[in-house]
Enzyme design. Structure first.
Site, PDB file in Angstrom:
ATOM      1  CG  ASP A   6      -2.216   0.730   1.006  1.00  0.00           C
ATOM      2  OD1 ASP A   6      -3.260   0.255   1.471  1.00  0.00           O
ATOM      3  OD2 ASP A   6      -2.174   1.786   0.332  1.00  0.00           O
ATOM      4  CG  HIS A  10      -8.894  -0.468   4.543  1.00  0.00           C
ATOM      5  ND1 HIS A  10      -8.704  -0.504   3.172  1.00  0.00           N
ATOM      6  CD2 HIS A  10      -8.432   0.719   4.950  1.00  0.00           C
ATOM      7  CE1 HIS A  10      -8.140   0.617   2.785  1.00  0.00           C
ATOM      8  NE2 HIS A  10      -7.961   1.388   3.834  1.00  0.00           N
ATOM      9  CG  ASP A  11     -11.180   3.104   3.594  1.00  0.00           C
ATOM     10  OD1 ASP A  11     -10.599   3.497   2.562  1.00  0.00           O
ATOM     11  OD2 ASP A  11     -10.630   3.063   4.721  1.00  0.00           O
ATOM     12  CG  ASP A  38      -4.115   6.079   0.852  1.00  0.00           C
ATOM     13  OD1 ASP A  38      -5.065   5.324   1.091  1.00  0.00           O
ATOM     14  OD2 ASP A  38      -3.943   7.166   1.434  1.00  0.00           O
ATOM     15  CD  GLU A  89      -8.549   5.244  -1.688  1.00  0.00           C
ATOM     16  OE1 GLU A  89      -7.497   5.768  -1.305  1.00  0.00           O
ATOM     17  OE2 GLU A  89      -9.496   5.011  -0.911  1.00  0.00           O
TER      18      GLU A  89
HETATM   19  O1  TEU Z   1      -9.123   6.423   1.905  1.00  0.00           O
HETATM   20  C1  TEU Z   1      -9.474   7.600   1.235  1.00  0.00           C
HETATM   21  C2  TEU Z   1     -10.797   8.063   1.606  1.00  0.00           C
HETATM   22  O2  TEU Z   1     -11.222   9.071   1.129  1.00  0.00           O
HETATM   23  C3  TEU Z   1     -11.654   7.247   2.516  1.00  0.00           C
HETATM   24  O3  TEU Z   1     -11.015   7.146   3.760  1.00  0.00           O
HETATM   25  C4  TEU Z   1     -12.969   7.956   2.705  1.00  0.00           C
HETATM   26  O4  TEU Z   1     -12.663   9.154   3.381  1.00  0.00           O
HETATM   27  C5  TEU Z   1     -13.912   7.144   3.485  1.00  0.00           C
HETATM   28  O5  TEU Z   1     -13.247   6.530   4.499  1.00  0.00           O
HETATM   29  C6  TEU Z   1     -14.628   6.169   2.597  1.00  0.00           C
HETATM   30  O6  TEU Z   1     -15.555   5.482   3.393  1.00  0.00           O
HETATM   31  C7  TEU Z   1      -7.722   6.136   1.914  1.00  0.00           C
HETATM   32  C8  TEU Z   1      -7.526   4.900   2.766  1.00  0.00           C
HETATM   33  O7  TEU Z   1      -8.176   3.795   2.138  1.00  0.00           O
HETATM   34  C9  TEU Z   1      -8.094   5.189   4.132  1.00  0.00           C
HETATM   35  O8  TEU Z   1      -8.062   4.037   4.969  1.00  0.00           O
HETATM   36  C10 TEU Z   1      -7.276   6.302   4.752  1.00  0.00           C
HETATM   37  O9  TEU Z   1      -7.878   6.676   5.982  1.00  0.00           O
HETATM   38  C11 TEU Z   1      -7.225   7.531   3.832  1.00  0.00           C
HETATM   39  O10 TEU Z   1      -6.998   7.224   2.474  1.00  0.00           O
HETATM   40  C12 TEU Z   1      -6.076   8.436   4.248  1.00  0.00           C
HETATM   41  O11 TEU Z   1      -4.876   7.770   3.983  1.00  0.00           O
END
Ligand code: TEU
Length: 546
Positions: A98, A316-317, A200, A242
């Site tokens: 990542d 994971h989000d 990311d 992403e």
């Molecule tokens: O996520 C980008 C992001 O925009 C998401 O976190 C969004 O804000 C929301 O959570 C979607 O449900 C990436 C990573 O996947 C995330 O885990 C990190 O927190 C974020 O970037 C910052 O690095």
């Protein structure tokens, strides 16, 4: 279109903190992942997307990196990281790291130096701005984790930018020295034999903060072509960006092989269909299946030869898909198998998020004290201050909060789901006693074996990888499409509802059933579908039969 390994494999995402704890500290670790490689090999995946394992104060669970070339102490050592790469390769599994380079942790040496010494060369590795005329924040940019995207550095009287937490200062990609530092670090990891990078929020690196431009900035693709050239361009690595704001047209800019940028992107059009238009993910509205199937179909047809799709429901989000859009109660298994079949039969690289293959579900909380994720916690206090009542905010967090995906992997019915012998960093979903890997492996009809079969089919049938896609018009709740390749036609059908639906595709004759989430053989395509019924059949258009 030239063919690559990363178009043929299924990728499995490991969120290390919650995968498997080998030393009893309640936190997953690298040795735990190594211990589970045989399980992943049994599933049949060809690559692991490893969420960040680098040194981090864990303000955002590793997405706030303080040293890109050191392993987080809770996760283990660099020797164990090297061992993971080697042990995975022995099982024909590549490790995709990542890459979090839109920002670092505020504890990264660069930022510590930049903050302490405004004249340091590291100052311009980040984004600083004088206050606005009224002495306040420079402009209206806001953080994804609530509040302003600007925090005042008292010592210098300047603000620094953070599109995420205050402890995640944004890097200034306009600085060529910074860019070269990133490329050097990427080559350090490439030289270790990794299989690629998940990038990311890579659509943010072209930001122009003074103009309040964040994603899809004017130099974004120039930077990506420079990165490609300086690092992975002459190797066949999987690189997936992403890109929350991507449309099919924008996705072509990232993944058209002629542009030498990335292999593919994660697009989020389908992910945002159950939030009120123009609002945030916390402002829920019911998903319309018609919108889901047309959004996915658009991505299947509009990239053409100028790009490659990634396919996912979870990460994971995101909340667990069967709790979000399926039925995680009466039809948990059927709906989980439906989501697997519908996704894996489309064109693109499928991604499985840990636990999706055994039908793990959301894990609701009753109080903010049970929540670990900074995004949800910040939202809670922001909305409390805006006058929302606690119940409403907790309900929104239970629907869309990121902890839903981060509860520990459920390996067995033993205490803590067999994840740890210690106290888990986040409470294990209480349903681990019935939903766990051990149970799934003993049940030949489990969700696990549906995923295993879909992955095996992909290895045996080029149609799944290279076939074209045609959406079929059916009733709203039925998603049906064709895949055609070298004279063979497969029909994929799913009933996205708790109700019976009438399928009327009698113009196709069934030649063979490939996979089905109910027991009996399919003979006719003019039939009633049971709740969450999904199947794939080899078909002939009836006029072909002559
Ligand atoms: O996520 C980008 C992001 O925009 C998401 O976190 C969004 O804000 C929301 O959570 C979607 O449900 C990436 C990573 O996947 C995330 O885990 C990190 O927190 C974020 O970037 C910052 O690095």
């Amino acid at each position: 279109m030239e063919q690559h390994w990363w178009q043929e494999v299924v990728v499995y995402q490991v969120y290390p903190r919650s995968f498997y704890d080998s030393d009893g500290d309640g936190i997953g670790d690298l040795k735990g992942i190594i211990a589970k490689l045989d399980y992943l090999a049994k599933l049949g995946i060809g690559a692991i997307w490893l969420s960040p394992v680098y040194a981090s104060p864990n303000d955002d669970n590793g997405y706030d990196i303080s040293d890109y070339q050191r392993i987080m102490s809770e996760f283990g050592t660099m020797a164990e990281m090297d061992l993971l790469i080697q042990e995975a390769k022995k099982r024909q599994i590549e490790i995709v790291m990542d890459l979090v380079v839109n920002h670092t942790s505020d504890e990264h040496a660069w930022f510590v130096e930049a903050k302490e010494n405004p004249d340091s060369l590291y100052r311009d590795y980040y984004v600083w701005s004088d206050p606005a005329k009224d002495g306040g924040v420079p402009n209206g940019l806001t953080s994804n984790f609530s509040g302003s995207a600007w925090t005042l550095d008292e010592a210098s009287g300047q603000y620094y930018l953070h599109l995420f937490s205050k402890k995640q200062p944004d890097l200034n990609w306009q600085n060529p020295q910074l860019r070269n530092e990133i490329y050097t670090m990427m080559n350090y990891w490439i030289d270790k034999g990794i299989g690629g990078f998940r990038m990311d929020v890579i659509d943010l690196i072209g930001k122009i903060p003074e103009a309040e431009i964040t994603n899809n900035g004017p130099k974004l693709h120039e930077y990506l072509q420079e990165m490609n050239q300086a690092t992975f361009g002459d190797k066949d690595l999987l690189t997936v960006g992403e890109t929350w704001g991507a449309t099919p047209e924008i996705a072509k800019l990232y993944s058209d092989p002629k542009r030498h940028e990335l292999s593919m992107v994660f697009q989020f059009e389908h992910v945002m269909l159950d939030q009120e238009a123009g609002k945030s993910k916390w402002d829920w509205t019911p998903l319309k299946i018609n919108e889901l199937k047309h959004a996915l179909a658009r991505w299947q047809t509009e990239l053409g030869e100028e790009g490659w799709n990634s396919l996912f429901w979870e990460n994971h989000d995101l909340p667990r898909v069967i709790s979000r859009w399926g039925n995680d109660r009466e039809y948990r298994e059927e709906s989980a198998k439906l989501f697997a079949i519908i996704l894996h039969m489309m064109k693109g690289t499928p991604y499985i998020y840990q636990g999706e293959e055994i039908g793990m579900t959301n894990s609701p909380v009753t109080d903010i004290s049970q929540v670990k994720d900074i995004e949800s916690i910040n939202l809670y206090y922001e909305r409390l201050a805006q006058g929302y009542d606690k119940e409403t905010i907790i309900a929104a967090i239970n629907r869309k909060g990121r902890d839903n995906a981060r509860t520990p992997m459920q390996w067995s019915a033993d205490v803590n789901g067999g994840f740890t012998s210690g106290t888990p960093w986040l409470k294990v979903n209480p349903n681990y006693q019935t939903i766990n890997v051990e149970q799934a492996l003993t049940d030949e009809n489990s969700i696990f074996y549906t995923y295993q079969k879909l992955i095996a089919l992909r290895k045996d049938h080029p149609l799944m990888i290279w076939g074209d896609f045609e959406l079929l018009e059916t009733t709203d709740k039925i998603f049906a499409y064709l895949r055609r390749y070298q004279g063979e036609t497969w029909l994929v059908v799913g009933n996205f509802s708790d109700d019976k639906q009438t399928l009327d595709l009698g113009q196709y004759a069934v030649r063979k059933t490939i996979i089905h989430n109910y027991p009996e053989i399919i003979t006719s395509l003019a039939r009633e579908l049971r709740p969450w019924e999904a199947f794939v059949t080899v078909v002939e258009a009836n006029d072909d039969r002559k």
